[in-house]
Design a protein around this motif. Structure first.
Motif, PDB file in Angstrom:
ATOM      1  N   TYR A 294       0.833  -1.156   0.076  1.00 39.85           N
ATOM      2  CA  TYR A 294       0.032  -0.028   0.071  1.00 39.85           C
ATOM      3  C   TYR A 294       0.823   1.306   0.168  1.00 39.85           C
ATOM      4  O   TYR A 294       0.793   1.950  -0.816  1.00 39.85           O
ATOM      5  CB  TYR A 294      -1.019  -0.010   1.174  1.00 39.85           C
ATOM      6  N   CYS A 295       1.899   1.309   0.971  1.00 37.94           N
ATOM      7  CA  CYS A 295       2.831   2.468   0.901  1.00 37.94           C
ATOM      8  C   CYS A 295       3.547   2.551  -0.322  1.00 37.94           C
ATOM      9  O   CYS A 295       3.922   3.447  -0.691  1.00 37.94           O
ATOM     10  CB  CYS A 295       3.552   2.273   2.157  1.00 37.94           C
ATOM     11  N   ALA A 296       4.132   1.409  -0.976  1.00 45.39           N
ATOM     12  CA  ALA A 296       4.899   1.527  -2.060  1.00 45.39           C
ATOM     13  C   ALA A 296       3.914   2.421  -3.161  1.00 45.39           C
ATOM     14  O   ALA A 296       4.266   3.281  -4.024  1.00 45.39           O
ATOM     15  CB  ALA A 296       5.360   0.237  -2.551  1.00 45.39           C
ATOM     16  N   LEU A 297       2.802   1.860  -3.535  1.00 46.88           N
ATOM     17  CA  LEU A 297       1.745   2.219  -4.437  1.00 46.88           C
ATOM     18  C   LEU A 297       1.385   3.685  -4.132  1.00 46.88           C
ATOM     19  O   LEU A 297       1.469   4.468  -5.200  1.00 46.88           O
ATOM     20  CB  LEU A 297       0.599   1.584  -4.434  1.00 46.88           C
ATOM     21  N   ALA A 298       1.272   4.148  -3.004  1.00 46.11           N
ATOM     22  CA  ALA A 298       0.972   5.402  -2.680  1.00 46.11           C
ATOM     23  C   ALA A 298       2.244   6.407  -2.791  1.00 46.11           C
ATOM     24  O   ALA A 298       2.048   7.686  -3.049  1.00 46.11           O
ATOM     25  CB  ALA A 298       0.712   5.687  -1.138  1.00 46.11           C
ATOM     26  N   LYS A 305       9.016  15.011   0.909  1.00 49.51           N
ATOM     27  CA  LYS A 305       8.675  15.154   2.234  1.00 49.51           C
ATOM     28  C   LYS A 305       7.688  13.904   2.668  1.00 49.51           C
ATOM     29  O   LYS A 305       8.168  13.411   3.919  1.00 49.51           O
ATOM     30  CB  LYS A 305       8.151  16.472   2.666  1.00 49.51           C
ATOM     31  N   GLU A 306       6.682  13.845   1.985  1.00 47.23           N
ATOM     32  CA  GLU A 306       5.871  12.955   2.253  1.00 47.23           C
ATOM     33  C   GLU A 306       6.400  11.480   2.330  1.00 47.23           C
ATOM     34  O   GLU A 306       6.050  10.522   3.321  1.00 47.23           O
ATOM     35  CB  GLU A 306       4.481  12.920   1.652  1.00 47.23           C
ATOM     36  N   LYS A 307       7.031  11.335   1.295  1.00 43.27           N
ATOM     37  CA  LYS A 307       7.386   9.888   1.299  1.00 43.27           C
ATOM     38  C   LYS A 307       8.796   9.450   2.493  1.00 43.27           C
ATOM     39  O   LYS A 307       8.869   8.436   2.859  1.00 43.27           O
ATOM     40  CB  LYS A 307       8.653   9.664  -0.021  1.00 43.27           C
ATOM     41  N   LEU A 308       9.513  10.510   2.879  1.00 43.45           N
ATOM     42  CA  LEU A 308      10.442  10.547   3.811  1.00 43.45           C
ATOM     43  C   LEU A 308       9.611  10.225   5.375  1.00 43.45           C
ATOM     44  O   LEU A 308      10.050   9.365   6.178  1.00 43.45           O
ATOM     45  CB  LEU A 308      11.254  11.739   3.957  1.00 43.45           C
ATOM     46  N   THR A 310       6.626   8.804   5.384  1.00 43.91           N
ATOM     47  CA  THR A 310       5.884   7.299   5.265  1.00 43.91           C
ATOM     48  C   THR A 310       7.181   6.466   5.780  1.00 43.91           C
ATOM     49  O   THR A 310       6.725   5.511   6.400  1.00 43.91           O
ATOM     50  CB  THR A 310       5.418   7.253   3.892  1.00 43.91           C
ATOM     51  N   THR A 311       8.411   6.632   5.137  1.00 49.99           N
ATOM     52  CA  THR A 311       9.359   5.682   5.312  1.00 49.99           C
ATOM     53  C   THR A 311       9.704   5.595   6.698  1.00 49.99           C
ATOM     54  O   THR A 311      10.101   4.594   7.389  1.00 49.99           O
ATOM     55  CB  THR A 311      10.698   5.996   4.388  1.00 49.99           C
ATOM     56  N   SER A 312       9.736   6.914   7.304  1.00 49.18           N
ATOM     57  CA  SER A 312      10.003   6.938   8.765  1.00 49.18           C
ATOM     58  C   SER A 312       9.151   6.226   9.686  1.00 49.18           C
ATOM     59  O   SER A 312       9.269   5.518  10.739  1.00 49.18           O
ATOM     60  CB  SER A 312      10.193   8.363   9.420  1.00 49.18           C
ATOM     61  N   LEU A 313       7.930   6.128   9.306  1.00 44.46           N
ATOM     62  CA  LEU A 313       6.656   5.401  10.010  1.00 44.46           C
ATOM     63  C   LEU A 313       7.015   3.904   9.762  1.00 44.46           C
ATOM     64  O   LEU A 313       6.768   3.238  10.871  1.00 44.46           O
ATOM     65  CB  LEU A 313       5.483   5.898   9.426  1.00 44.46           C
TER      66      LEU A 313
END
Length: 353
Positions: A294-298, A305-308, A310-313
């Motif tokens: 899900y996160c990879a598709l998103a 910034k949002e990718k970073l 998400t990766t941190s989460l």
């Protein structure tokens, strides 16, 4: 080889976060994906390996398995292969899951990295459960397409491999209706289960006193609290991602995101019973790969910034998972089996010496 997967895929995740051209992600993922496939499909000394290898040749043990898995053993024997063919099949199913959902995605390494951190070590030690849940994930494609019959044919196949697949039977119907209705049902049902679970367990214990007494004695310990914590982190992660991308998702992708989103929420129903049945961990663990997908598709719809974030989460939840593994010291042993595969032995013998 395991550390090579982590370092390579981790580096490529940073590259992909900045930006890569379409198709480059799969090119970058070829080596770590091959190594990961080898870890899964060529494993030879996991906790399950010798037990299932023995059952492969012992009909009395085989007859106690579900019909689908027993038939798979017979089919593999008919083809003239040994038990390693079933382990190899597990690796193939993992690849099919990635191809099914990420074939045009630019963040394959994100899934490889985090899957390698968790729950890879459990999957290579629970072959039959892995086969079952890979089939369940593949069946989600038919929910996305609204193909009821094909979805439940896949579910029957999954159930025939491992009865735990039965917990996913209602999911198709939970994907009907709007999201508010889905979340309301999940939350209300979870609260009700928290309230009634002690009574239910005591009633069942009256019927099966010998089997259930040990479950009643478990109670809520630190491990259960940590389980609840990373379940909440998983749900928060997809919730946060959804809030960022919901208005940007292309219409053709909307149904896919919705089904995957709900699948991550679904294990919330296990929380009331996790203090009794440690087996219920599997439902949440089986949803983790879907969370990564899900996160990879998103990522397609996110800013850097949002990718970073998400990766941190994802790193946060992976860190909590790792803490749980070390909290239950016996689980550290699972790492010992990661490198026990024929490809690693071959590379070590012929390329490094």
């Amino acid at each position: 080889m395991y550390m090579a997967i982590l370092f390579m895929s981790g580096f490529f995740v940073l590259v992909e976060t900045i930006r890569v051209r379409r198709g480059v992600s799969w090119f970058l993922a070829l080596i770590p994906l091959f190594l990961l496939f080898s870890v899964i499909g060529f494993n030879r000394e996991s906790r399950d390996f010798y037990a299932y290898e023995k059952s492969f040749y012992d009909y009395n043990i085989q007859s106690g398995f579900e019909s689908g898995y027993s038939s798979l053993i017979d089919f593999v024997k008919y083809l003239g292969f040994d038990y390693t063919a079933i382990v190899f099949l597990t690796g193939i199913l993992f690849l099919l899951v990635l191809l099914k959902f990420l074939k045009t995605n630019n963040h394959v390494n994100l899934v490889i990295l985090f899957y390698s951190i968790y729950p890879l070590i459990f999957d290579i030690n629970q072959t039959r459960n892995s086969i079952m849940y890979f089939i369940v994930i593949l069946s989600l494609a038919y929910i996305i397409k609204g193909k009821f019959i094909r979805h439940y044919l896949m579910m029957i196949l999954a159930f025939s491999m491992h009865v735990f697949a039965a917990v996913y039977i209602p999911f198709y119907y939970l994907c009907k209706g709007n999201r508010k209705s889905f979340l309301r049902r999940i939350i209300i049902l979870t609260i009700i289960l928290f309230i009634v679970s002690p009574t239910v367990m005591r009633l069942v214990a009256m019927i099966f006193p010998d089997k259930m007494s040990v479950y009643l004695m478990r109670g809520i310990d630190f491990g259960v609290i940590i389980y609840w914590l990373y379940s909440v982190i998983d749900i928060f992660t997809v919730w946060w991602v959804d809030k960022r991308i919901s208005s940007r998702i292309e219409e053709k992708d909307r149904k896919k995101f919705e089904v995957l989103y709900r699948f991550v929420w679904f294990p919330l129903l296990t929380m009331p019973f996790i203090s009794y049945f440690t087996e219920m961990y599997r439902m949440q663990r089986n949803a983790v790969l879907v969370k990564y997908i899900y996160c990879a598709l998103a990522m397609k719809y996110m800013t850097i910034k949002e990718k970073l974030i998400t990766t941190s989460l994802l790193l946060l939840s992976a860190g909590v998972y790792t803490f749980v593994i070390f909290y239950y010291g016996d689980r550290v042993e699972l790492f010992n089996f990661v490198e026990e595969n024929e490809v690693y032995y071959y590379l070590k013998r012929y390329l490094f010496y």
